[in-house]
Design a protein around this motif. Structure first.
Motif, PDB file in Angstrom:
ATOM      1  N   VAL A 133       0.812  -1.162  -0.004  1.00  0.00           N
ATOM      2  CA  VAL A 133      -0.259   0.092  -0.053  1.00  0.00           C
ATOM      3  C   VAL A 133       0.847   1.117   0.203  1.00  0.00           C
ATOM      4  CG1 VAL A 133      -1.822   1.329   1.283  1.00  0.00           C
ATOM      5  CG2 VAL A 133      -1.952  -1.115   1.038  1.00  0.00           C
ATOM      6  N   VAL A 134       1.989   1.291   0.831  1.00  0.00           N
ATOM      7  CA  VAL A 134       2.853   2.469   0.814  1.00  0.00           C
ATOM      8  C   VAL A 134       3.535   2.607  -0.596  1.00  0.00           C
ATOM      9  CG1 VAL A 134       5.160   3.219   1.750  1.00  0.00           C
ATOM     10  CG2 VAL A 134       3.171   2.421   3.322  1.00  0.00           C
ATOM     11  N   LEU A 135       3.895   1.607  -1.114  1.00  0.00           N
ATOM     12  CA  LEU A 135       4.757   1.721  -2.373  1.00  0.00           C
ATOM     13  C   LEU A 135       3.430   2.114  -3.550  1.00  0.00           C
ATOM     14  CD1 LEU A 135       6.919  -1.347  -2.131  1.00  0.00           C
ATOM     15  CD2 LEU A 135       7.642   0.900  -2.177  1.00  0.00           C
ATOM     16  N   ILE A 136       2.370   1.636  -3.255  1.00  0.00           N
ATOM     17  CA  ILE A 136       1.245   2.072  -4.349  1.00  0.00           C
ATOM     18  C   ILE A 136       1.173   3.616  -4.239  1.00  0.00           C
ATOM     19  CG2 ILE A 136      -1.277   1.691  -5.314  1.00  0.00           C
ATOM     20  CD1 ILE A 136      -0.830  -1.251  -4.310  1.00  0.00           C
ATOM     21  N   VAL A 137       0.896   3.880  -3.096  1.00  0.00           N
ATOM     22  CA  VAL A 137       0.616   5.432  -3.011  1.00  0.00           C
ATOM     23  C   VAL A 137       1.719   6.022  -3.503  1.00  0.00           C
ATOM     24  CG1 VAL A 137       0.283   7.019  -1.043  1.00  0.00           C
ATOM     25  CG2 VAL A 137      -0.978   5.142  -1.114  1.00  0.00           C
ATOM     26  N   ALA A 138       2.857   5.652  -3.148  1.00  0.00           N
ATOM     27  CA  ALA A 138       4.134   6.436  -3.471  1.00  0.00           C
ATOM     28  C   ALA A 138       4.324   6.476  -4.975  1.00  0.00           C
ATOM     29  CB  ALA A 138       5.413   5.729  -3.148  1.00  0.00           C
ATOM     30  N   GLY A 139       3.906   5.470  -5.800  1.00  0.00           N
ATOM     31  CA  GLY A 139       4.079   5.438  -7.134  1.00  0.00           C
ATOM     32  C   GLY A 139       2.877   6.445  -7.717  1.00  0.00           C
ATOM     33  N   VAL A 140       1.776   6.391  -7.195  1.00  0.00           N
ATOM     34  CA  VAL A 140       0.565   7.129  -7.576  1.00  0.00           C
ATOM     35  C   VAL A 140       0.779   8.549  -7.517  1.00  0.00           C
ATOM     36  CG1 VAL A 140      -1.733   7.740  -7.546  1.00  0.00           C
ATOM     37  CG2 VAL A 140      -1.207   5.333  -7.426  1.00  0.00           C
ATOM     38  N   ALA A 141       1.703   8.920  -6.225  1.00  0.00           N
ATOM     39  CA  ALA A 141       2.088  10.521  -5.934  1.00  0.00           C
ATOM     40  C   ALA A 141       3.178  10.728  -7.069  1.00  0.00           C
ATOM     41  CB  ALA A 141       2.429  10.375  -4.527  1.00  0.00           C
ATOM     42  N   GLY A 142       3.699  10.134  -7.560  1.00  0.00           N
ATOM     43  CA  GLY A 142       4.812  10.687  -8.432  1.00  0.00           C
ATOM     44  C   GLY A 142       6.399  10.025  -8.029  1.00  0.00           C
ATOM     45  N   ILE A 143       6.527   9.375  -6.959  1.00  0.00           N
ATOM     46  CA  ILE A 143       7.776   9.019  -6.549  1.00  0.00           C
ATOM     47  C   ILE A 143       8.322   8.130  -7.470  1.00  0.00           C
ATOM     48  CG2 ILE A 143       8.946   7.705  -4.716  1.00  0.00           C
ATOM     49  CD1 ILE A 143       7.691  10.490  -3.788  1.00  0.00           C
ATOM     50  N   GLY A 144       7.602   7.602  -8.520  1.00  0.00           N
ATOM     51  CA  GLY A 144       8.436   6.913  -9.461  1.00  0.00           C
ATOM     52  C   GLY A 144       9.244   7.395 -10.481  1.00  0.00           C
TER      53      GLY A 144
END
Length: 196
Positions: A47-58
């Motif tokens: 969940v933390v990684l998904i939120v990070a990805g959607v927030a643009g951390i990718g």
């Protein structure tokens, strides 16, 4: 809200493949050993990684290739150690009993199998984040909700559903086979990571 189902299906398609993390969750579920802790660590991490990805951390992950290289090589070393340990366990198979002394090791192993896997950053942060962002500013968070739900459902089902297979794996010979399969899987994943 229509992005929830694509998020759920995309999340499941990425997480269902057998890997080091899933093999560990299955093993703990079969042993009924700290299943809640393992499921919580794996699902919450996703969940933390998904939120990070959607927030643009990718974008940061994509530009910090050297960090992924470090994670990759530490992950290779850890997977080799874990694979060899599984093969050694196969020589002296146990049963379904939990190891009461292993509480800290179980938590640490769940964390390491999750966070030292460079594919989790590529799949969960970059890929899911990129796909989520095709659903627009509002739809991307619905997509993330679907993907996060997929993770929670998968890890809960795998961890707690494993007990259904426990009667088949109650004999030491069955554990020997399971440990050999897990050991070989870990070594194959380590080799794949090492080869890039």
């Amino acid at each position: 809200m229509s992005a929830v189902v694509p998020g759920l299906l995309t999340g499941l398609s990425l997480i269902v493949a057998i890997g080091a993390q899933n093999a560990f969750v299955l093993r703990q579920g079969l042993r009924r050993d700290r299943v809640g802790t393992v499921v919580l660590v794996c699902a919450l991490s996703d969940v933390v990684l998904i939120v990070a990805g959607v927030a643009g951390i990718g974008v940061i992950v994509d530009r910090a290739g050297f960090v992924l290289d470090v994670v990759r090589w530490v992950g290779v070393a850890f997977l080799v150690w874990y694979g060899v340990s599984s093969l050694r366990r196969a020589a002296h198979p146990g049963g379904l009993a939990a190891d009461e002394r292993a509480s800290g090791r179980v938590l640490l192993t769940a964390l390491l199998l999750t966070w030292l896997n460079p594919h989790v950053y590529l799949d969960t942060v970059l890929l899911l984040g990129s796909i989520a962002n095709t659903h627009g500013p509002d739809g991307r968070w619905w997509f993330a909700l679907g993907a996060a739900t997929a993770s929670v459902l998968w890890f809960s089902g795998l961890g707690y559903g494993a007990r259904l297979a426990a009667p088949l794996l109650g004999r030491p010979a069955a554990w020997r086979v399971l440990d050999v399969l897990i050991g070989l899987t870990m070594l194959a994943i380590a080799a794949r990571l090492a080869l890039g």
